[in-house]
Design an enzyme around this catalytic site. Sequence first.
Site, PDB file in Angstrom:
ATOM      1  CG  ASP A 282      -7.125  -2.202  -3.207  1.00 29.33           C
ATOM      2  OD1 ASP A 282      -7.699  -1.431  -2.415  1.00 29.33           O
ATOM      3  OD2 ASP A 282      -5.924  -2.490  -3.117  1.00 29.33           O
TER       4      ASP A 282
ATOM      5  CB  SER B 172      -0.961  -0.031   1.197  1.00 27.43           C
ATOM      6  OG  SER B 172      -1.961   0.946   1.069  1.00 27.43           O
TER       7      SER B 172
ATOM      8  CG  HIS C 278      -5.804  -2.383   0.554  1.00 25.10           C
ATOM      9  ND1 HIS C 278      -5.174  -1.860  -0.561  1.00 25.10           N
ATOM     10  CD2 HIS C 278      -5.096  -1.926   1.631  1.00 25.10           C
ATOM     11  CE1 HIS C 278      -4.144  -1.123  -0.171  1.00 25.10           C
ATOM     12  NE2 HIS C 278      -4.073  -1.149   1.143  1.00 25.10           N
TER      13      HIS C 278
END
Length: 290
Positions: free
Chosen positions: A223, A107, A258
């Site tokens: 996501d 991320s 995610h």
Amino acid sequence: MSQPTSAQPWTFDVGGPALYGQHFAAPHERGAVLLTHGYAEHLGRYRRVIQGLTEMGLSVYSYDQRGHGQSPGARAVVDVDVLVGDHLRAREALRGLGVPLFAFGHSMGGLVTAASVLRDPRGLAGAVLSSPLLLVGEGESAALKALSGVLGRFFPSLPVTALESGGLSRIAEEVSAYDSDPQVYRGKVPALTAASMLRVSRQLTAQYPQWRLPTLIVHGSEDKLADVRGSRRFAETAGTALTPRPEIEYLEIEGGYHELFNDTVQAEVTARLLGWLEKQLNSEASAAPL
């Protein structure tokens, strides 16, 4: 779940108060991984991944980024450029290990890792980008983007964007564990953090063709926290200015959320990660002088 082998404190010079870090030593070390966590979380959330890495002979070095977990700094108020500088210092501290070193970033940690690699790829055998935050503010007006920079400069702690934890995983228990973790920041994204994410992600795009490392990118098609189009663009353009082009492997998980390593596909994605790293280690061994 068993604990990763030999968790020990690990620090490196960042020119100020030390960041909290840990070293997980593999019993029969073949390589090492510098693992960089995402926004609002901390290194302790990667025990499952770390366990898999150490079992295959990869020692892991990780740290809580500034303003996160047990490291100092205003909670989640960060300039991504500063985080990239920390990453470069961590890599410098790991030079001379004597084994191949890989960089793993998730991320926001994927954005930090990508920026670090593009500034200086030396000393790394490859990179893994997990749901990287490479595309920020797509579709926002130019005026709003300019305003974000002003807010980030003059009101860095101003809360501007809410993130919903439900988009992390399709496993309810994983979302609950995140929500109940006292080291996880659960407020809105501060202005400085949001503005610097936008700035750095925009700067990197034009540099992708110069990417020099073998890289694995994994991203879920559903996501909602990190735009999958950023990973698609990276996979299409990374290293294209080079001959030969470095190996770029892209895995997009249909329906994935995610945190793929904490999602219903965790076994599949972990196996793909370990298989890719095994391939790179074998390539490094075959290329070594006799």
